[in-house]
Structure formats: C-alpha cells, structure tokens
Design an enzyme around this catalytic site. Structure first.
Site, PDB file in Angstrom:
ATOM      1  N   CYS A   1     -79.691 -13.330  64.711  1.00 33.59           N
ATOM      2  CA  CYS A   1     -78.496 -13.862  65.186  1.00 33.59           C
ATOM      3  C   CYS A   1     -78.754 -15.324  65.796  1.00 33.59           C
ATOM      4  O   CYS A   1     -77.645 -16.103  66.497  1.00 33.59           O
ATOM      5  CB  CYS A   1     -77.854 -13.104  66.273  1.00 33.59           C
ATOM      6  SG  CYS A   1     -78.758 -12.853  67.715  1.00 33.59           S
TER       7      CYS A   1
ATOM      8  N   LYS B   1    -104.748  22.936  58.559  1.00 31.98           N
ATOM      9  CA  LYS B   1    -103.266  22.470  58.599  1.00 31.98           C
ATOM     10  C   LYS B   1    -103.145  21.897  57.107  1.00 31.98           C
ATOM     11  O   LYS B   1    -103.864  20.802  56.697  1.00 31.98           O
ATOM     12  CB  LYS B   1    -102.875  21.439  59.696  1.00 31.98           C
ATOM     13  CG  LYS B   1    -101.386  21.051  59.701  1.00 31.98           C
ATOM     14  CD  LYS B   1    -101.273  19.852  60.622  1.00 31.98           C
ATOM     15  CE  LYS B   1     -99.787  19.366  60.596  1.00 31.98           C
ATOM     16  NZ  LYS B   1     -99.486  18.799  58.992  1.00 31.98           N
TER      17      LYS B   1
ATOM     18  N   CYS C   1     -84.103  -9.583  71.967  1.00 33.02           N
ATOM     19  CA  CYS C   1     -83.071 -10.435  71.582  1.00 33.02           C
ATOM     20  C   CYS C   1     -81.923 -10.242  72.789  1.00 33.02           C
ATOM     21  O   CYS C   1     -81.664  -9.231  73.391  1.00 33.02           O
ATOM     22  CB  CYS C   1     -82.361 -10.136  70.590  1.00 33.02           C
ATOM     23  SG  CYS C   1     -80.816 -10.747  70.123  1.00 33.02           S
TER      24      CYS C   1
ATOM     25  N   TYR D   1     -98.962  31.888  56.545  1.00 34.30           N
ATOM     26  CA  TYR D   1     -99.843  31.812  57.786  1.00 34.30           C
ATOM     27  C   TYR D   1     -99.106  32.294  59.058  1.00 34.30           C
ATOM     28  O   TYR D   1     -99.358  32.324  60.180  1.00 34.30           O
ATOM     29  CB  TYR D   1    -100.312  30.296  58.152  1.00 34.30           C
ATOM     30  CG  TYR D   1     -98.950  29.081  58.162  1.00 34.30           C
ATOM     31  CD1 TYR D   1     -98.414  29.045  59.247  1.00 34.30           C
ATOM     32  CD2 TYR D   1     -98.929  28.722  56.943  1.00 34.30           C
ATOM     33  CE1 TYR D   1     -97.240  28.230  59.096  1.00 34.30           C
ATOM     34  CE2 TYR D   1     -97.694  27.767  57.052  1.00 34.30           C
ATOM     35  CZ  TYR D   1     -96.947  27.738  58.124  1.00 34.30           C
ATOM     36  OH  TYR D   1     -95.653  26.592  58.072  1.00 34.30           O
TER      37      TYR D   1
ATOM     38  N   LYS E   1    -104.886  16.275  64.341  1.00 34.25           N
ATOM     39  CA  LYS E   1    -104.626  15.387  63.309  1.00 34.25           C
ATOM     40  C   LYS E   1    -106.109  14.709  63.117  1.00 34.25           C
ATOM     41  O   LYS E   1    -106.371  14.077  63.923  1.00 34.25           O
ATOM     42  CB  LYS E   1    -103.397  14.443  63.388  1.00 34.25           C
ATOM     43  CG  LYS E   1    -102.143  15.004  63.679  1.00 34.25           C
ATOM     44  CD  LYS E   1    -101.726  15.731  62.205  1.00 34.25           C
ATOM     45  CE  LYS E   1    -101.321  14.877  61.137  1.00 34.25           C
ATOM     46  NZ  LYS E   1    -100.681  15.422  59.852  1.00 34.25           N
TER      47      LYS E   1
ATOM     48  N   GLU F   1    -104.582  42.452  27.865  1.00 34.54           N
ATOM     49  CA  GLU F   1    -103.895  43.667  28.283  1.00 34.54           C
ATOM     50  C   GLU F   1    -102.901  43.617  29.046  1.00 34.54           C
ATOM     51  O   GLU F   1    -101.856  44.359  29.464  1.00 34.54           O
ATOM     52  CB  GLU F   1    -105.305  44.340  29.064  1.00 34.54           C
ATOM     53  CG  GLU F   1    -104.777  45.826  29.772  1.00 34.54           C
ATOM     54  CD  GLU F   1    -104.270  46.768  28.962  1.00 34.54           C
ATOM     55  OE1 GLU F   1    -104.018  47.720  29.427  1.00 34.54           O
ATOM     56  OE2 GLU F   1    -104.575  46.707  27.654  1.00 34.54           O
ATOM     57  N   TYR F   2    -103.109  42.511  30.125  1.00 29.01           N
ATOM     58  CA  TYR F   2    -101.691  42.416  31.272  1.00 29.01           C
ATOM     59  C   TYR F   2    -100.449  41.882  30.264  1.00 29.01           C
ATOM     60  O   TYR F   2     -99.406  42.555  30.442  1.00 29.01           O
ATOM     61  CB  TYR F   2    -102.069  41.208  31.961  1.00 29.01           C
ATOM     62  CG  TYR F   2    -100.826  40.831  32.907  1.00 29.01           C
ATOM     63  CD1 TYR F   2    -100.671  41.650  34.278  1.00 29.01           C
ATOM     64  CD2 TYR F   2     -99.779  40.018  32.461  1.00 29.01           C
ATOM     65  CE1 TYR F   2     -99.599  41.029  35.020  1.00 29.01           C
ATOM     66  CE2 TYR F   2     -98.694  39.550  33.236  1.00 29.01           C
ATOM     67  CZ  TYR F   2     -98.640  40.481  34.793  1.00 29.01           C
ATOM     68  OH  TYR F   2     -97.583  40.059  35.435  1.00 29.01           O
TER      69      TYR F   2
ATOM     70  N   GLU G   1    -106.748  27.203  62.467  1.00 24.83           N
ATOM     71  CA  GLU G   1    -106.517  27.457  60.995  1.00 24.83           C
ATOM     72  C   GLU G   1    -106.469  25.899  60.455  1.00 24.83           C
ATOM     73  O   GLU G   1    -106.448  25.044  61.098  1.00 24.83           O
ATOM     74  CB  GLU G   1    -105.077  28.168  60.908  1.00 24.83           C
ATOM     75  CG  GLU G   1    -104.987  29.400  61.544  1.00 24.83           C
ATOM     76  CD  GLU G   1    -103.580  29.938  61.593  1.00 24.83           C
ATOM     77  OE1 GLU G   1    -103.418  31.400  61.657  1.00 24.83           O
ATOM     78  OE2 GLU G   1    -102.591  29.135  61.317  1.00 24.83           O
TER      79      GLU G   1
ATOM     80  N   ASP H   1    -101.277  20.217  53.734  1.00 24.48           N
ATOM     81  CA  ASP H   1    -100.147  19.097  53.514  1.00 24.48           C
ATOM     82  C   ASP H   1     -99.335  19.419  52.443  1.00 24.48           C
ATOM     83  O   ASP H   1     -99.642  19.069  51.352  1.00 24.48           O
ATOM     84  CB  ASP H   1    -100.951  17.757  53.441  1.00 24.48           C
ATOM     85  CG  ASP H   1    -100.158  16.742  53.909  1.00 24.48           C
ATOM     86  OD1 ASP H   1     -98.946  16.912  54.201  1.00 24.48           O
ATOM     87  OD2 ASP H   1    -100.390  15.593  53.685  1.00 24.48           O
TER      88      ASP H   1
ATOM     89  N   CYS I   1     -83.873 -15.203  67.912  1.00 21.57           N
ATOM     90  CA  CYS I   1     -83.625 -14.139  67.150  1.00 21.57           C
ATOM     91  C   CYS I   1     -83.699 -14.354  65.579  1.00 21.57           C
ATOM     92  O   CYS I   1     -82.716 -15.391  65.271  1.00 21.57           O
ATOM     93  CB  CYS I   1     -82.470 -13.108  67.599  1.00 21.57           C
ATOM     94  SG  CYS I   1     -82.136 -11.762  66.667  1.00 21.57           S
TER      95      CYS I   1
ATOM     96  N   ASP J   1    -106.360  38.960  30.118  1.00 21.52           N
ATOM     97  CA  ASP J   1    -105.128  38.426  29.978  1.00 21.52           C
ATOM     98  C   ASP J   1    -104.288  39.345  28.757  1.00 21.52           C
ATOM     99  O   ASP J   1    -103.239  39.683  29.030  1.00 21.52           O
ATOM    100  CB  ASP J   1    -105.054  37.066  29.659  1.00 21.52           C
ATOM    101  CG  ASP J   1    -105.396  36.010  30.829  1.00 21.52           C
ATOM    102  OD1 ASP J   1    -105.484  36.793  32.069  1.00 21.52           O
ATOM    103  OD2 ASP J   1    -105.646  34.907  30.905  1.00 21.52           O
TER     104      ASP J   1
ATOM    105  N   CYS K   1     -75.927  -8.680  68.398  1.00 19.61           N
ATOM    106  CA  CYS K   1     -76.717  -8.779  67.241  1.00 19.61           C
ATOM    107  C   CYS K   1     -76.604  -7.512  66.426  1.00 19.61           C
ATOM    108  O   CYS K   1     -76.732  -6.541  66.733  1.00 19.61           O
ATOM    109  CB  CYS K   1     -78.228  -8.834  67.981  1.00 19.61           C
ATOM    110  SG  CYS K   1     -79.337  -9.450  66.489  1.00 19.61           S
TER     111      CYS K   1
ATOM    112  N   LEU L   1     -94.739  21.225  64.697  1.00 14.50           N
ATOM    113  CA  LEU L   1     -95.609  21.259  65.742  1.00 14.50           C
ATOM    114  C   LEU L   1     -96.100  20.119  66.338  1.00 14.50           C
ATOM    115  O   LEU L   1     -95.785  18.854  65.784  1.00 14.50           O
ATOM    116  CB  LEU L   1     -97.204  21.700  64.988  1.00 14.50           C
ATOM    117  CG  LEU L   1     -97.292  23.093  64.671  1.00 14.50           C
ATOM    118  CD1 LEU L   1     -98.448  23.296  63.656  1.00 14.50           C
ATOM    119  CD2 LEU L   1     -97.232  24.044  65.592  1.00 14.50           C
TER     120      LEU L   1
END
Length: 651
Positions: free
Chosen positions: A392, A106, A405, A209, A297, A30-31, A104, A108, A389, A28, A410, A77
């Site tokens: 209502c 998937k 209903c 991807y 999934k 040197e960088y 591949e 998240d 309901c 690091d 409503c 997808l």
C-alpha cells in the site's frame, strides 16, 4: 457353510502370517487354490461372511468421501526439538504422579482410524480435523495388515499410520507413468484417492499404535494396548521401549535416531507417551494436544542453495515477513523454491544477501527456513530494508526485529483479518475463505468485520461465481454467526497473543465483552494463563478507539456473544477447582466438564488462586499443599452432593 467358515478362518490365518507377521507358512499357489474355492462357494450360496478375505477386493471408484464423526477425538501431538522442551514435559508428568514412559517410532504417513462393532470391522476414516474425518472404507479394504474380525465384542476404535515402505515405493516408481516423490505423499494419496484400485496398486500398509476408544475398557496402559492390538491381529511395528526415567527416554530417542536410517519406513521422530492411563487421566488435554504425550522431532533435512530474490508479505497484525526465492533444490522429497526468514532482524543476524549461498532446512511439510549464510559471492548484494509497505506504500515502523505497516486498511492485512474472523474456530461463517475475503475487499469495499453484516443479496449477486445458491448459503451463514459463544467472538477479534485457550479463559473470567473491555492489566495477569505481554496486548486492543467502535458496530448489527449455558451461573461459579487423586464415579475429564458446565474453572495445580480441591483416593502432594494454604477440600461424596444440590445428577 461349515466349509466356508473353515476356509475364511484358514485364509485369514495365512494372510496374518504373510502380511502381519512376515512369516508365510504356505506357498502362494496353495493360498490361491483355497481362495478360489471360497469364491465359488460364495457364488453358489449367495452368502459372504463378514470377515471373508474376498471383501478386500477393491470395488468401483466412489464419487466422493462421506464425512464421519469419530467416537473419541483423535488429537494431534505437541512437538519438542530440544532437551529443555523434553525436560519441561517430564516436569509436567511428575506433577501428575509416578509414571513410566513408552517410546515409539513416529512414522510419516497418513493417520487412519478403524471402527469395529461386535467383533466385525465396519469402517475406516481419516483423522480429518480430529473430530470428523473422511470415510475411506473402500480404500482400506484393499490393505491386508488388519483383521476383518476380532475377538473383542465391544465397540472399538483403533488408530494407525498408513505408510508405504521405501522399497515398495522404489519398485512402484520403476513402472509408474508418474513417479511419486516421497513415501508420505504416496501413502496419503493412496488412501485419499476416490479409486480403490489406485490404493491397491501402491501397496500401502497400516502400522497400528493406539486404542482410541473401547466401550468396555480392558486395557489400562500403552503396553497393554499394544499387546491387545497384536493379540487381535493388527500389525504393529514391533519396536517400543518401556522407560522408567527421563534418562532412559533420552537413550531410547537416541537409538531411534540412529536406527531410523536403517529401516524401510519413513520416520521423522520419536513419540513419547505416559504408559499408565491413570496418570493420563490426571494430566488431561489442551485444546489441541494430550498433555501426556509428545513427539520429539529429529533434525530435518538440509540443503545448500542460492538466494535469488526476497519479497515481503504482510500479515493480519501488519507485520512484514521476508520470503526468500531460492534456486530450485530437492529437499525431503520435494522441489523447494521458497524459504522463509522470520523478520528483518533475522536477515541481519544471519547475514543473508541476494546471490549468496545459504543453508535451508525443511520439516513438517512446511515452507523451509533459511538457517544461515554459507558463502558470499561476487554477485552477493545486501537485502535492502523496505522504506514503505510493498502493498500500500504506507509508512513502516521498526519495532525490535520487526517491521510493521501502519495502514490498518492495507489489503493483505485486512484480508487475513477477515479470513481469521470468519474461520471455524471464530465466527464460523461457512463458505467464507481467504479467497472470498480478497474478493470482498476488491469488489465490495469490505474493510471491517462489521461490513460483512451489511452485505446483501444484491451486492453478492454482482460477484463473479456467486450464483443464487451460493449467495443464499453465505447470507444464511453470516446471519447464523450472529449468535456466537463469547470465547469464539474474542478469538475472532484477533487480539495479539490471544488464542483459543486464552479466549475461553477470558470468557469464563469476564463473562461479557464489556467487562473484558474494562479489564485492567492487573486483573488480567492475575489469571493463571495470561502473562504480562498478552495482558498488555489485550489492554492495548481495547484502548484503541477504532477497535471499540468496531465492536459497537458488530453489536449494533445483531452480533450477540453469549456465555455458554451453565458457564455463567452454577454451583461452582467463582470457584477455581483442582482435582486430585482417583475418583470412583467419574473419569477426571468427566468431573472437569461437570465443574466447568456449572460455572467453575479447573486448574492443573494448586495455587494461591485455588478456592476448592476435590480429593479422591490416593491424593498426594496437591492435597498437602491445599491444606497448608488453608484451601477448602472436599471428598468425592461431598463433591457429588454439591453437584446434586446444583441440579446435576451424578452418573
């Protein structure tokens, strides 16, 4: 300048080794020494090269995200959770021709799209609605897993997933004033934060991807796309598998399911893509998804909790949906307090009771679903079927597993209908949300779609929060909505079973709302994508006198549904066309658009309803079937001639 160029190239190479390859070759210190030298030269000369690593320092917070239109649409997808759904996908692919598959992980996180022009990075945007996203360039510049310059000199869009590694999130939370619950939300919040410093502090990275657009196409498969990305310095996950058969795909999915629990990135499935772009062209897209890709999934996270109460919600069709209120439980990185049950029949079938322990599942960031009862206790009591309901007080009717209903007025039912009517894919009344619909119902007595067009400035000005500007904008949006494509008007009506794709098919087939009103069930089921139930729903809708009267009021108010230009009349009007084989002058999607713009309808398979087949090179089984059925077949040369005779110039 020569020294600056050398320093930029050297520092970018070191950064690629560190952030992309995970194989640093220099310490690091040197960088940092070389980086400081570059900064001094830039300050001295007043010049900063386009791909200088000093551009990656987060700037000042921005006031708002600018909107940006993607060059090519970013589709989401379609999903599969069963083997049968995957087999249906394989069947669709086989009809388009021989293909291989790439499987591949998937991930998240948050989808992000990067644009390059003439070899230089120019912009980063979120996916947004697929067509328009938010410009997050300032935030993306703090991420070091992509290059600022590349060798490809055309216009390019590449797509990736912004993620925060689980180990990075754990370290961040050790000192964070507000710990972050899960990696997905942490990544999304890092990018969609107005302060780039927040992005940098969370240390996200982008795993690429996909090549979304190339002005000069030099890749022709997913394998080639991944190789191109890696060659140009984009970070990929490095785990893809080429499969020749569905059996190999299932093996790859199983491997990912096992290994995903060992990797340092949040993942919830596998993505299966047709490898060859030529086959993708033949398969095309639905209104939402590419037909040539699918996400499998995995089983979602599950937990056991206790049902404390059940309330009932009313939707726009009048159907009652039970919502369970459960004891708080941590699930998939979030605290869950509510879970859904599909209907009354679901409660009975799963034997769900208040006070009982139940198994719930959460996936895709939606309200969890109750799977089954686990244990009844001494405090368990049956969930009573409502007799009226809850909103209502009207009578309920039981149809199969559902309660409805019977009151068309409503409140929650009408509010949901109004919000759907005004939504972007329907009448597109900008500024009219579900909250606005509720306000109109309560304060202005709006009960029907046509009431929106009787609303004036005086009425709106009485509403809380409606100043002059908001009133003007809403009235302008209501007026603009009167000129609406027929397919969007059909969708806005909210007919059961009629989504956006079906609405387009109906508009193309009947060309006016009056013709659709008069359609018989036989005419509707003769259409390729309309089944018996949807046909019955359509006929039932237009048989209802109140619905017909409402449509009449809308037309009298000035609403003018129209068939899009070129759709009603053209050289292909009345033709049901199938494209097969490879065309030299057009991509398949371009040819399909030309046919539809000239009044024709495109089909994916040859059927008895097909009237014309356009056959390019290497046409296969579709051509054979067309000939066996006696359907007219034309080659590309005759197809071009038909376009020219219809006043359409072939590119």
């Amino acid at each position: 300048m020569d020294r600056m160029r050398a320093l930029v190239d050297q520092l970018n190479r070191y950064a690629h080794e560190y952030y992309v390859l995970d194989a640093p070759t220099v310490p690091d210190a040197e960088y940092d020494r070389l980086y400081d030298e570059l900064k001094e030269l830039e300050a001295e000369t007043g010049v900063r090269l386009p791909d200088s690593p000093t551009r990656r320092v987060g700037g000042e917070p921005i006031k708002a995200f600018a909107r940006h239109e993607h060059i090519a649409r970013l589709y989401s997808l379609d999903k599969a959770v069963t083997e049968d759904e995957m087999n249906a996908f394989f069947t669709r692919v086989s009809k388009a021709g021989e293909a291989t598959y790439v499987v591949e992980y998937k991930f998240d996180g948050l989808t992000i799209c990067l644009t390059y022009e003439n070899g230089v990075f120019v912009r980063a945007t979120t996916r947004g609605n697929g067509t328009v996203g938010e410009d997050v360039t300032a935030q993306a510049l703090t991420i070091k897993s992509f290059p600022l310059s590349i060798s490809y000199k055309g216009t390019l869009e590449v797509r990736g997933e912004t993620v925060i590694r689980l180990s990075v999130l754990e370290e961040y939370n050790k000192t964070a004033a507000e710990p972050l619950k899960n990696a997905r939300n942490a990544a999304a919040g890092a990018v969609r934060n107005l302060d780039p410093a927040v992005t940098a502090a969370r240390k996200p990275e982008i795993l690429f991807y996909d090549v979304n657009y190339m002005s000069e196409e030099i890749v022709h498969s997913q394998e080639e796309a991944i190789s191109f990305l890696e060659r140009e310095g984009f970070k990929t996950f490095g785990v893809t598998r080429l499969c020749k058969t569905p059996e190999e795909v299932f093996d790859a999915i199983s491997e990912i399911d096992v290994n995903r629990k060992k990797i340092d990135v949040l993942t919830d499935g596998a993505v299966i893509k047709v490898n060859e772009y030529s086959v993708r062209e033949k398969m095309g897209y639905t209104d939402k998804f590419p037909r040539w890709a699918i996400a499998f999934k995995f089983e979602a996270e599950e937990a056991v909790t206790t049902v404390e109460d059940v309330t009932w919600q009313v939707g726009r069709t009048g159907k009652l949906t039970p919502l369970a209120h459960v004891a708080p439980v941590e699930l998939a990185g979030a605290t869950v307090r509510r879970a859904t049950l599909n209907n009354l029949g679901d409660i009975r079938r799963k034997d769900i009771r208040k006070g009982s322990k139940v198994l719930i599942r959460r996936s895709n960031e939606v309200i969890p679903e109750i799977l089954r009862a686990v244990e009844h206790t001494g405090e368990s009591v049956d969930i009573e079927k409502p007799e009226s309901c809850p909103y209502c007080g009207s009578k309920l009717v039981e149809e199969g597993a559902n309660l409805f209903c019977t009151n068309k007025n409503c409140r929650p039912r009408v509010v949901a209908q109004l919000a759907n009517f005004a939504s972007k894919g329907a009448m597109d009344i900008e500024g009219f949300s579900e909250m606005t619909a509720a306000l109109f119902y309560d304060e202005l007595g709006v009960r029907a779609f046509s009431d929106l067009y009787a609303t004036d400035k005086q009425k709106l000005s009485q509403l809380e929060g409606f100043g002059d500007k908001k009133v003007r904008n809403l009235l302008r949006a209501v007026e603009a909505s009167k000129n609406v494509p027929l397919d969007r008007f059909i969708f806005a009506l909210g007919i059961g079973g009629v989504g956006k794709v079906a609405s387009k098919d109906l508009a193309r087939r009947f060309k006016s709302i009056s013709a659709l009103e008069a359609a018989t069930a036989e005419e509707l089921t003769a259409m390729e994508n309309i089944g018996e139930k949807t046909a019955a729903d359509i006929v039932g809708y237009f048989t209802d006198e109140d619905n017909r009267a409402e449509i009449g009021k809308l037309l009298a108010a000035g609403v003018k549904p129209f068939v899009k230009e070129g759709q009603a009349v053209g050289v292909f009007t009345g033709e049901n066309v199938v494209l097969t084989g490879t065309l030299q002058k057009f991509k398949r999607s371009e040819a399909q658009k030309l046919i539809e713009d000239a009044g024709g309808a495109c089909q994916s398979a040859v059927t008895q309803k097909t009237t014309l087949v356009v056959a390019g090179e290497s046409a296969g089984s579709k051509l054979d079937k067309a000939r066996s059925l006696g359907i007219r077949v034309v080659g590309e040369e005759e197809f071009v001639k038909m376009l020219e005779e219809g006043g359409i110039a072939a590119k």
